[in-house]
Design a protein around this motif. Structure first.
Motif, PDB file in Angstrom:
ATOM      1  N   UNK A  21       0.832  -1.319  -0.015  1.00 59.23           N
ATOM      2  CA  UNK A  21       0.010  -0.231  -0.113  1.00 59.23           C
ATOM      3  C   UNK A  21       0.869   1.095   0.173  1.00 59.23           C
ATOM      4  N   UNK A  22       0.950   1.851  -1.081  1.00 57.12           N
ATOM      5  CA  UNK A  22       1.485   3.169  -1.198  1.00 57.12           C
ATOM      6  C   UNK A  22       3.114   3.153  -1.104  1.00 57.12           C
ATOM      7  N   UNK A  23       3.854   1.964  -1.464  1.00 54.41           N
ATOM      8  CA  UNK A  23       5.117   2.070  -1.271  1.00 54.41           C
ATOM      9  C   UNK A  23       5.609   1.435  -2.510  1.00 54.41           C
ATOM     10  N   UNK A  24       6.421   0.134  -2.339  1.00 54.05           N
ATOM     11  CA  UNK A  24       7.291  -0.404  -3.657  1.00 54.05           C
ATOM     12  C   UNK A  24       6.306  -0.565  -4.715  1.00 54.05           C
ATOM     13  N   UNK A 190       1.432 -12.052   1.522  1.00 49.84           N
ATOM     14  CA  UNK A 190       2.445 -11.151   2.416  1.00 49.84           C
ATOM     15  C   UNK A 190       2.032  -9.764   2.422  1.00 49.84           C
ATOM     16  N   UNK A 191       1.127  -9.078   3.593  1.00 47.41           N
ATOM     17  CA  UNK A 191       0.853  -7.881   3.459  1.00 47.41           C
ATOM     18  C   UNK A 191       2.050  -7.094   4.331  1.00 47.41           C
ATOM     19  N   UNK A 192       2.267  -5.976   3.895  1.00 46.85           N
ATOM     20  CA  UNK A 192       3.386  -5.158   4.370  1.00 46.85           C
ATOM     21  C   UNK A 192       2.972  -3.947   5.305  1.00 46.85           C
ATOM     22  N   UNK A 193       1.595  -3.997   5.548  1.00 47.37           N
ATOM     23  CA  UNK A 193       0.918  -3.305   6.597  1.00 47.37           C
ATOM     24  C   UNK A 193      -0.214  -3.680   6.937  1.00 47.37           C
ATOM     25  N   UNK A 194      -1.221  -3.073   7.763  1.00 47.19           N
ATOM     26  CA  UNK A 194      -2.425  -3.374   7.744  1.00 47.19           C
ATOM     27  C   UNK A 194      -3.341  -2.338   6.795  1.00 47.19           C
ATOM     28  N   UNK A 195      -4.391  -1.667   7.158  1.00 48.90           N
ATOM     29  CA  UNK A 195      -4.711  -0.739   6.317  1.00 48.90           C
ATOM     30  C   UNK A 195      -5.732  -1.567   5.184  1.00 48.90           C
ATOM     31  N   UNK A 196      -5.610  -0.897   3.928  1.00 49.35           N
ATOM     32  CA  UNK A 196      -6.189  -1.658   3.025  1.00 49.35           C
ATOM     33  C   UNK A 196      -5.478  -2.634   2.568  1.00 49.35           C
ATOM     34  N   UNK A 216       4.615  -5.502   9.806  1.00 45.94           N
ATOM     35  CA  UNK A 216       4.582  -4.096  10.017  1.00 45.94           C
ATOM     36  C   UNK A 216       5.779  -3.626  10.488  1.00 45.94           C
ATOM     37  N   UNK A 217       6.394  -2.517   9.790  1.00 50.21           N
ATOM     38  CA  UNK A 217       7.499  -1.694   9.894  1.00 50.21           C
ATOM     39  C   UNK A 217       7.066  -0.690  10.968  1.00 50.21           C
ATOM     40  N   UNK A 218       6.244   0.157  10.612  1.00 51.09           N
ATOM     41  CA  UNK A 218       5.534   1.057  11.648  1.00 51.09           C
ATOM     42  C   UNK A 218       4.277   0.604  11.817  1.00 51.09           C
ATOM     43  N   UNK A 219       3.671   0.919  12.919  1.00 52.03           N
ATOM     44  CA  UNK A 219       2.256   0.470  13.254  1.00 52.03           C
ATOM     45  C   UNK A 219       1.284   1.240  12.658  1.00 52.03           C
ATOM     46  N   UNK A 220       0.745   0.777  11.497  1.00 55.32           N
ATOM     47  CA  UNK A 220       0.063   1.492  10.530  1.00 55.32           C
ATOM     48  C   UNK A 220      -1.159   2.371  11.231  1.00 55.32           C
ATOM     49  N   UNK A 221      -2.011   1.718  12.109  1.00 58.68           N
ATOM     50  CA  UNK A 221      -2.997   2.433  12.888  1.00 58.68           C
ATOM     51  C   UNK A 221      -2.575   3.659  13.719  1.00 58.68           C
ATOM     52  N   UNK A 222      -1.312   3.713  14.006  1.00 66.08           N
ATOM     53  CA  UNK A 222      -0.457   4.695  14.703  1.00 66.08           C
ATOM     54  C   UNK A 222      -0.278   5.728  13.880  1.00 66.08           C
ATOM     55  N   UNK A 223       0.339   5.534  12.965  1.00 66.06           N
ATOM     56  CA  UNK A 223       0.969   6.573  11.921  1.00 66.06           C
ATOM     57  C   UNK A 223      -0.296   7.203  11.228  1.00 66.06           C
ATOM     58  N   UNK A 224      -1.444   6.509  10.887  1.00 66.97           N
ATOM     59  CA  UNK A 224      -2.684   7.054  10.427  1.00 66.97           C
ATOM     60  C   UNK A 224      -3.365   8.138  11.371  1.00 66.97           C
ATOM     61  N   UNK A 225      -3.225   7.701  12.482  1.00 67.24           N
ATOM     62  CA  UNK A 225      -3.701   8.557  13.611  1.00 67.24           C
ATOM     63  C   UNK A 225      -3.007   9.586  13.752  1.00 67.24           C
TER      64      UNK A 225
END
Length: 513
Positions: A21-24, A190-196, A216-225
């Motif tokens: 999602x939004x990356x590579x 293999x998902x590289x984040x949560x989110x969509x 999860x590299x960063x915690x997606x929900x925390x970064x979206x918050x």
């Protein structure tokens, strides 16, 4: 866009499908570098790539040449129009919307979603017999659900804002369901984040029985918050845009945050294993509903040999140059770096600050940063260099600086350490662990730099001047960082861990078939 290599018809097209999602491969950065490493470093597996973007205008040319073991790439943009047809009155499927109500009630209560409910919704989402795209956009039943929820839960005075928020928020789910139904044959995802992306993995696990791995590299929900608490595009009359996550936020802003928290919980419910980079993020996953037995920690790694040239090219005298290598976006808090440079400049008049990273993602923020440089009189001190080869930059720096307000386990610290460069970073993610050591054995190596509070230019400047001007302190930090990366953060260790993860998933797939 869909690109595919020819594959033998009697075998699955891919061993592993990466959900991105939004990356590579269209955005450079730490996560993209990691994805490229995993694909290149594990050539025994065939990879398929599903790229999920938001607005297609935000993405430019492909930034990475795909390795030979990538057999498929397709790109989807979730903000594209959901349907092209004109609105037409329709009743809608009452039973399907009732099932949707059950799902929303479970999510509001932060309870696990019963498998039957999850499967029923996502098997039929966007299809006749379920909730079609047209039903979601135009039907009486859809209107009833939105009207009921507004009257029961919403504290925002504007029904129009609530109505369109629900439409915009849930529209991408129909596209996600369609993509999931049509992905090429694969043995595991293999998902590289949560989110969509994480939700798509959960859909594939539940509806098609495909093994689902989550990293999860960063915690997606925390970064979206963090993003949503500051997002100016949310016009919420009952709140104020804030950098403090503890401030009161308006209902619409909170609704967006709860939405992504719900996607995260559904991802955790279905994924096995759930991988994080360090213990702090693992604890956050557990607090957000991940089952402890399914969580694992696999740190990022690098090849120290790749930086031997940069290490050898380091000059005898420490360059009076502070470098920030990263995207020019708010989460990297470039403005704190610029403000710290003003204070360092007062002590070290010949100091320079280099901002090294792509600027395409948030042009408004880039403009604000450049204006801040000008307002502080730092035009001859602070330079925006854009994307550069990090190996060329590292020998020219005297200090690597990260002022981020959120990080996971940043590769740039490992790369700097491998080149003998001390680091200064905010106390986020694994930065303290990388600089001061995690285990007792690691801590005995000493500190490879300094850790400072978030959004504190004065503390950043004080730590930077101490390191730049104290040759003995600088050399001790350089030695500790080089030893740490060679002992604890190598690529070989990371590759071995993911090979075990993939082999386990593929064995499970074989047993199920």
């Amino acid at each position: 866009m869909i690109w595919r290599k020819t594959a033998a018809p009697e075998t699955p097209l891919a061993d592993i499908t990466l959900l991105l999602e939004g990356t590579y491969p269209f955005v450079r950065g730490g996560v993209s570098s990691w994805v490229h490493q995993i694909i290149s470093g594990l050539p025994q597996y065939r990879f398929s790539l599903i790229f999920l973007g938001g607005d297609r205008s935000h993405y430019g040319e492909q930034q990475y040449e795909l390795p030979e073991n990538v057999v498929h790439l397709e790109c989807h943009y979730l903000m594209d129009p959901l349907v092209e047809s004109k609105p037409k009155a329709r009743k809608g499927n009452r039973a399907a919307f009732d099932t949707q109500r059950k799902l929303h009630n479970q999510l509001r209560n932060k309870a696990p979603v019963p498998k039957g409910v999850f499967s029923e919704i996502f098997q039929s989402l966007g299809r006749k017999g379920g909730i079609s795209k047209e039903d979601f956009l135009y039907s009486e039943e859809s209107w009833k659900v939105i009207d009921e929820s507004y009257n029961k839960y919403c504290t925002d005075p504007s029904f129009i804002d609530y109505f369109w928020t629900i439409k915009i928020m849930h529209g991408p789910l129909f596209r996600i369901a369609e993509i999931a139904r049509n992905i090429p044959p694969t043995r595991a995802v293999h998902a590289v984040s949560t989110g969509y992306a994480g939700l798509m993995g959960a859909m594939l696990k539940e509806t098609r029985g495909i093994p689902y791995i989550l990293t999860e590299h960063g915690i997606y929900t925390k970064e979206r918050k963090i993003d949503l608490s500051q997002a100016a595009w949310i016009k919420d009359v009952t709140d104020k845009v804030s950098t403090n996550l503890n401030d009161d936020l308006g209902y619409i802003r909170k609704l967006w945050i709860r939405f992504f928290e719900s996607l995260g919980r559904m991802s955790y419910q279905m994924a096995d294993p759930i991988i994080s980079l360090y213990i702090g993020n693992q604890q956050r996953q557990l607090a957000d509903g991940a089952e402890p037995a399914r969580t694992h920690i696999i740190p990022n790694g690098i090849d120290p040999g790749r930086f031997e040239g940069a290490l050898a090219a380091r000059p005898e005298e420490t360059p009076m140059v502070m470098g920030l290598v990263g995207r020019v976006v708010p989460i990297k808090d470039i403005k704190t770096f610029i403000r710290a440079m003003r204070a360092v400049y007062e002590v070290i008049p010949n100091v320079e600050g280099w901002i090294v990273g792509p600027e395409e993602e948030d042009p408004v923020y880039v403009k604000e940063c450049r204006e801040l440089v000008s307002s502080l009189g730092l035009e001859n001190c602070v330079k925006f260099l854009g994307f550069q080869n990090v190996n060329d930059i590292l020998p020219k720096l005297g200090l690597m600086v990260l002022t981020s307000i959120s990080e996971a386990l940043p590769l740039v610290i490992l790369e700097a350490n491998a080149a003998g460069l001390p680091c200064l970073a905010t106390d986020v993610g694994a930065c303290r662990e990388l600089i001061e050591g995690g285990t007792a054995e690691d801590r005995r190596l000493g500190s490879s730099g300094a850790v400072v509070p978030i959004a504190d230019p004065e503390a950043t400047a004080r730590a930077a001047t101490r390191l730049l001007l104290d040759k003995q302190r600088w050399q001790a930090a350089s030695t500790a960082g080089l030893a740490r990366v060679k002992q604890f953060y190598t690529l070989d260790s990371m590759y071995d861990s993911y090979q075990n993860i993939y082999d386990t998933a593929l064995s499970a797939e074989n047993r199920e078939n």
